[in-house]
Scaffold this motif. Structure first.
Motif, PDB file in Angstrom:
ATOM      1  N   GLY A  55       0.824  -1.216   0.000  1.00 15.43           N
ATOM      2  CA  GLY A  55       0.000   0.000   0.000  1.00 15.43           C
ATOM      3  C   GLY A  55       0.851   1.255   0.000  1.00 15.43           C
ATOM      4  N   GLY A  56       2.048   1.155   0.573  1.00 20.00           N
ATOM      5  CA  GLY A  56       2.965   2.287   0.605  1.00 20.00           C
ATOM      6  C   GLY A  56       3.884   2.346  -0.610  1.00 20.00           C
ATOM      7  N   GLY A  57       3.628   1.490  -1.599  1.00 19.46           N
ATOM      8  CA  GLY A  57       4.369   1.561  -2.866  1.00 19.46           C
ATOM      9  C   GLY A  57       5.755   0.921  -2.831  1.00 19.46           C
ATOM     10  N   LEU A  58       6.032   0.098  -1.803  1.00 22.08           N
ATOM     11  CA  LEU A  58       7.382  -0.446  -1.654  1.00 22.08           C
ATOM     12  C   LEU A  58       7.569  -1.818  -2.293  1.00 22.08           C
ATOM     13  CD1 LEU A  58       7.713   0.757   2.005  1.00 22.08           C
ATOM     14  CD2 LEU A  58       9.255   1.439   0.149  1.00 22.08           C
ATOM     15  N   PHE A  59       6.482  -2.535  -2.533  1.00 18.77           N
ATOM     16  CA  PHE A  59       6.548  -3.851  -3.193  1.00 18.77           C
ATOM     17  C   PHE A  59       5.331  -3.998  -4.111  1.00 18.77           C
ATOM     18  CE2 PHE A  59       8.705  -4.801   0.898  1.00 18.77           C
ATOM     19  CZ  PHE A  59       9.872  -5.383   0.428  1.00 18.77           C
ATOM     20  N   PRO A  60       5.468  -4.774  -5.189  1.00 21.83           N
ATOM     21  CA  PRO A  60       4.258  -5.136  -5.935  1.00 21.83           C
ATOM     22  C   PRO A  60       3.497  -6.185  -5.142  1.00 21.83           C
ATOM     23  CG  PRO A  60       6.170  -6.244  -6.866  1.00 21.83           C
ATOM     24  CD  PRO A  60       6.688  -5.358  -5.762  1.00 21.83           C
ATOM     25  N   ARG A  61       2.202  -6.236  -5.306  1.00 23.06           N
ATOM     26  CA  ARG A  61       1.420  -7.146  -4.457  1.00 23.06           C
ATOM     27  C   ARG A  61       1.764  -8.623  -4.709  1.00 23.06           C
ATOM     28  NH1 ARG A  61      -4.790  -7.389  -6.898  1.00 23.06           N
ATOM     29  NH2 ARG A  61      -4.178  -8.073  -8.980  1.00 23.06           N
ATOM     30  N   GLU A  62       2.290  -8.926  -5.895  1.00 28.64           N
ATOM     31  CA  GLU A  62       2.567 -10.328  -6.245  1.00 28.64           C
ATOM     32  C   GLU A  62       3.544 -10.995  -5.282  1.00 28.64           C
ATOM     33  OE1 GLU A  62       2.404  -7.839  -8.459  1.00 28.64           O
ATOM     34  OE2 GLU A  62       0.570  -8.493  -9.476  1.00 28.64           O
ATOM     35  N   VAL A  63       4.447 -10.196  -4.656  1.00 27.73           N
ATOM     36  CA  VAL A  63       5.425 -10.826  -3.758  1.00 27.73           C
ATOM     37  C   VAL A  63       4.771 -11.331  -2.477  1.00 27.73           C
ATOM     38  CG1 VAL A  63       7.288  -9.321  -4.601  1.00 27.73           C
ATOM     39  CG2 VAL A  63       6.107  -8.729  -2.477  1.00 27.73           C
ATOM     40  N   THR A  64       3.513 -10.960  -2.252  1.00 26.12           N
ATOM     41  CA  THR A  64       2.885 -11.334  -0.986  1.00 26.12           C
ATOM     42  C   THR A  64       2.096 -12.643  -1.062  1.00 26.12           C
ATOM     43  OG1 THR A  64       0.789 -10.146  -1.373  1.00 26.12           O
ATOM     44  CG2 THR A  64       2.620  -8.880  -0.431  1.00 26.12           C
ATOM     45  N   ARG A  65       2.048 -13.275  -2.241  1.00 25.63           N
ATOM     46  CA  ARG A  65       1.287 -14.520  -2.284  1.00 25.63           C
ATOM     47  C   ARG A  65       2.055 -15.620  -3.011  1.00 25.63           C
ATOM     48  NH1 ARG A  65      -3.732 -14.049  -6.632  1.00 25.63           N
ATOM     49  NH2 ARG A  65      -2.458 -14.343  -8.494  1.00 25.63           N
ATOM     50  N   ARG A  66       1.780 -16.845  -2.606  1.00 23.35           N
ATOM     51  CA  ARG A  66       2.382 -18.006  -3.275  1.00 23.35           C
ATOM     52  C   ARG A  66       1.325 -19.086  -3.440  1.00 23.35           C
ATOM     53  NH1 ARG A  66       8.285 -18.692  -0.414  1.00 23.35           N
ATOM     54  NH2 ARG A  66       8.927 -16.555  -0.716  1.00 23.35           N
ATOM     55  N   GLU A 141      -3.509  -2.419  -3.946  1.00 25.28           N
ATOM     56  CA  GLU A 141      -2.801  -1.500  -4.851  1.00 25.28           C
ATOM     57  C   GLU A 141      -3.539  -0.171  -5.015  1.00 25.28           C
ATOM     58  OE1 GLU A 141      -1.972  -3.973  -8.283  1.00 25.28           O
ATOM     59  OE2 GLU A 141       0.086  -4.214  -7.552  1.00 25.28           O
ATOM     60  N   SER A 142      -4.834  -0.186  -4.707  1.00 24.93           N
ATOM     61  CA  SER A 142      -5.575   1.079  -4.815  1.00 24.93           C
ATOM     62  C   SER A 142      -5.097   2.072  -3.752  1.00 24.93           C
ATOM     63  CB  SER A 142      -7.084   0.846  -4.696  1.00 24.93           C
ATOM     64  OG  SER A 142      -7.421   0.384  -3.402  1.00 24.93           O
ATOM     65  N   THR A 143      -4.552   1.560  -2.663  1.00 28.43           N
ATOM     66  CA  THR A 143      -4.027   2.466  -1.625  1.00 28.43           C
ATOM     67  C   THR A 143      -2.866   3.279  -2.202  1.00 28.43           C
ATOM     68  OG1 THR A 143      -4.610   0.863   0.076  1.00 28.43           O
ATOM     69  CG2 THR A 143      -3.068   2.595   0.704  1.00 28.43           C
ATOM     70  N   TRP A 144      -1.957   2.571  -2.845  1.00 32.62           N
ATOM     71  CA  TRP A 144      -0.776   3.256  -3.393  1.00 32.62           C
ATOM     72  C   TRP A 144      -1.179   4.233  -4.505  1.00 32.62           C
ATOM     73  CZ3 TRP A 144       3.356   5.540  -2.773  1.00 32.62           C
ATOM     74  CH2 TRP A 144       4.325   5.718  -3.768  1.00 32.62           C
ATOM     75  N   GLU A 145      -2.132   3.812  -5.336  1.00 35.97           N
ATOM     76  CA  GLU A 145      -2.597   4.712  -6.408  1.00 35.97           C
ATOM     77  C   GLU A 145      -3.123   6.014  -5.823  1.00 35.97           C
ATOM     78  OE1 GLU A 145      -5.426   2.270  -8.489  1.00 35.97           O
ATOM     79  OE2 GLU A 145      -3.801   0.866  -8.998  1.00 35.97           O
ATOM     80  N   ASN A 146      -3.869   5.904  -4.727  1.00 34.74           N
ATOM     81  CA  ASN A 146      -4.417   7.108  -4.093  1.00 34.74           C
ATOM     82  C   ASN A 146      -3.329   7.960  -3.452  1.00 34.74           C
ATOM     83  OD1 ASN A 146      -7.515   7.492  -3.975  1.00 34.74           O
ATOM     84  ND2 ASN A 146      -7.200   5.288  -3.849  1.00 34.74           N
ATOM     85  N   ILE A 147      -2.414   7.311  -2.748  1.00 31.27           N
ATOM     86  CA  ILE A 147      -1.373   8.080  -2.053  1.00 31.27           C
ATOM     87  C   ILE A 147      -0.546   8.872  -3.062  1.00 31.27           C
ATOM     88  CG2 ILE A 147       0.795   7.874  -0.737  1.00 31.27           C
ATOM     89  CD1 ILE A 147      -0.487   5.525   0.778  1.00 31.27           C
ATOM     90  N   ARG A 148      -0.117   8.196  -4.115  1.00 30.44           N
ATOM     91  CA  ARG A 148       0.820   8.891  -5.009  1.00 30.44           C
ATOM     92  C   ARG A 148       0.140   9.931  -5.898  1.00 30.44           C
ATOM     93  NH1 ARG A 148       2.233   3.941  -9.082  1.00 30.44           N
ATOM     94  NH2 ARG A 148       0.230   3.947 -10.077  1.00 30.44           N
ATOM     95  N   SER A 149      -1.190   9.851  -6.031  1.00 36.12           N
ATOM     96  CA  SER A 149      -1.835  10.830  -6.914  1.00 36.12           C
ATOM     97  C   SER A 149      -2.524  11.976  -6.155  1.00 36.12           C
ATOM     98  CB  SER A 149      -2.864  10.130  -7.814  1.00 36.12           C
ATOM     99  OG  SER A 149      -3.831   9.513  -7.020  1.00 36.12           O
ATOM    100  N   LEU A 150      -2.602  11.857  -4.823  1.00 32.92           N
ATOM    101  CA  LEU A 150      -3.317  12.897  -4.066  1.00 32.92           C
ATOM    102  C   LEU A 150      -2.520  14.207  -4.010  1.00 32.92           C
ATOM    103  CD1 LEU A 150      -6.049  12.882  -2.554  1.00 32.92           C
ATOM    104  CD2 LEU A 150      -4.764  12.695  -0.435  1.00 32.92           C
ATOM    105  N   ARG A 151      -3.194  15.307  -4.276  1.00 34.72           N
ATOM    106  CA  ARG A 151      -2.522  16.623  -4.261  1.00 34.72           C
ATOM    107  C   ARG A 151      -3.119  17.553  -3.210  1.00 34.72           C
ATOM    108  NH1 ARG A 151       0.263  13.954  -6.431  1.00 34.72           N
ATOM    109  NH2 ARG A 151       1.101  13.892  -8.530  1.00 34.72           N
ATOM    110  N   GLU A 152      -4.395  17.340  -2.871  1.00 35.63           N
ATOM    111  CA  GLU A 152      -5.055  18.233  -1.904  1.00 35.63           C
ATOM    112  C   GLU A 152      -6.298  17.557  -1.334  1.00 35.63           C
ATOM    113  OE1 GLU A 152      -6.205  21.711  -4.073  1.00 35.63           O
ATOM    114  OE2 GLU A 152      -7.538  20.591  -5.390  1.00 35.63           O
TER     115      GLU A 152
END
Ligand SMILES: Cc1cc2nc3c(=O)[nH]c(=O)nc-3n(C[C@H](O)[C@H](O)[C@H](O)COP(=O)(O)OP(=O)(O)OC[C@H]3O[C@@H](n4cnc5c(N)ncnc54)[C@H](O)[C@@H]3O)c2cc1C
Length: 412
Positions: A55-66, A141-152
């Motif tokens: 959610g914080g943009g540090l990993f792609p979600r794929e690394v979290t599942r097997r 991944e929607s968390t990261w999309e929101n964080i990185r695009s929020l301006r105000e």
């Protein structure tokens, strides 16, 4: 006992608790005498603690599942279905297809159910209109999309009434977002708000003091005893209800990170195994069921009255496995769980407070320094070391002696 003469152990749920029990049992010296079955409907195992970092943009979600097929030992029977009912008086469970699976010993590790639909207007809108959540693989991944695009505007982070898994996760992502806004020059245009249904920021005073100071220093608007009850996605409005006086109020938001209400899985809650709250009713020390001696439980679906985390599962695991062995061999149960749980509270990119505590909410720290201080070393532990311990140690059982002291192994 099965006609093969082997003890039949059925494990319900192949998440953190179930898979750690499977890998531990699979390495027992007395393994040949066991017939182990895992009942798990999902094709994948998820490392949920890493969703904060996704959610914080540090990993792609794929690394979290097997895939489960990569993790389940070949000698373990996998029933790839959901359990529908327990019949603990007659020692069997029934799957959703109506199949009956008999056991001599049962371990229940079915996790928590996410109740998204308890928030009016939310179903169908998660991942849209600024609404996001780290609490599912589909939405993280929607968390990261929101964080990185929020301006105000206002970024609101919610915390529901208990039960909750990882009570720190709703605020960890808030600190990452706040840090990101600051580093990218938009913090002045964004109000960061924490709306928590609980009475305080964290249950353990030592860490609560540190977190309250961080919120004050970073101008985070914290308000307690407010639970999210409805969203108007099109209008970007969230309605909160006061948990004590029932008052309602609506706030506008640009981004809304939702931590959903949670509860015991329905098939557990409606079974003879459950306590009043719906959780598998086990002894808080031994992890053995209080009415059915051949049933054990750990993790989020258990009644163990501690903070629901994977770290708690790691501490419960040797207790459960040792006591299960004693039960099978007719010995007295000697192992006792002290309620240990841990929460790696990410407080920014490169900063972390490592909370560790027991049933009495007394700190139970691992390292010889004050863990309530933000540290880069603890952040690196969370980001790079804990995933290895999780996958290799807990789930694959590669370092089983490390997880279970030598003295315990000798008992078999
Ligand atoms: C965003 C987030 C951040 C987190 N951060 C941390 C952290 O930093 N540190 C930490 O220690 N913990 C953290 N956690 C909590 C941790 O992931 C859980 O506490 C842990 O996974 C609990 O393990 P469990 O086995 O009880 O449940 P789970 O791992 O959830 O597994 C439950 C399993 O039961 C299965 N199941 C469900 N219904 C049925 C059925 N009918 N029949 C059979 N099987 C069924 C499910 O498919 C699932 O595989 C976090 C969780 C989240 C969501």
């Amino acid at each position: 006992m099965a006609t093969s003469g082997k003890q039949r152990i059925v494990v319900v749920g192949g998440g953190t608790g179930g898979m750690s029990v499977i890998s531990a049992l699979n390495q027992w010296p007395g393994r040949e005498g066991l017939d182990i079955t895992l009942i798990e409907p999902s094709e994948y195992h998820y490392y949920q603690p890493q969703w904060t970092m996704v959610g914080g943009g540090l990993f792609p979600r794929e690394v979290t599942r097997r895939p489960m097929t990569d993790l389940i030992p070949a000698s373990v029977n996998w029933v790839n279905k959901a359990v529908a009912e327990f019949a603990p008086g007659e020692n069997y469970v029934t799957t959703v297809d109506g199949d009956r699976v008999d056991y001599d010993y049962l371990v229940v590790a079915a996790g928590l159910k996410l109740d998204w639909d308890k928030i009016e207007g939310l179903p169908g809108n998660l991942g849209k209109h600024g609404i996001c959540s780290n609490y599912s693989y589909d939405s993280v991944e929607s968390t990261w999309e929101n964080i990185r695009s929020l301006r105000e505007g206002t970024a609101i982070f919610t915390f529901p009434p208990p039960p909750i898994k990882c009570a720190g996760a709703p605020q960890k992502i808030m600190y990452l977002a706040e840090d990101y806004f600051r580093r990218h020059g938009v913090r002045g245009n964004i109000k960061v708000a924490y709306r928590c249904a609980g009475d305080g920021i964290f249950a353990v005073k030592k860490y609560a003091d540190a977190l309250n100071a961080i919120c004050a220093a970073r101008d985070i608007d914290t308000q307690f005893a407010w639970k999210l009850v409805a969203v108007d996605a099109a209008a970007r409005e969230a309605t909160f209800e006061h948990t004590k006086n029932g008052e309602r109020r609506t706030e506008r938001y640009a981004m809304l990170h939702v931590t959903p209400p949670m509860s015991a899985p329905t098939f557990v809650a409606q079974s003879p195994l459950a306590n009043e709250a719906g959780f598998v009713e086990v002894d808080k020390g031994t992890t053995q069921h209080v009415r059915y001696a051949n049933v054990f439980s750990l993790g989020d679906a258990s009644s163990l009255p501690t903070s629901k985390t994977a770290a708690a599962v790691r501490a419960q695991l040797p207790v459960l496995v040792m006591n299960l062995a004693s039960q099978m061999e007719g010995r007295r149960l000697t192992e006792t769980y002290d309620g240990y749980s841990s929460c790696p509270l990410v407080t920014g990119y490169g900063r972390l407070i490592l909370a560790e505590f027991d049933y009495d909410l007394n700190p139970k720290e691992t390292f010889p320094f004050d863990q309530s201080k933000e540290r880069l070393s603890m952040y690196l532990l969370k980001k790079h070391v804990l995933p290895v311990i999780y996958w290799r140690g807990l789930i694959e059982g590669k370092q089983w002696p490390w997880l279970m002291p030598e003295s315990h192994l000798k008992a078999f």
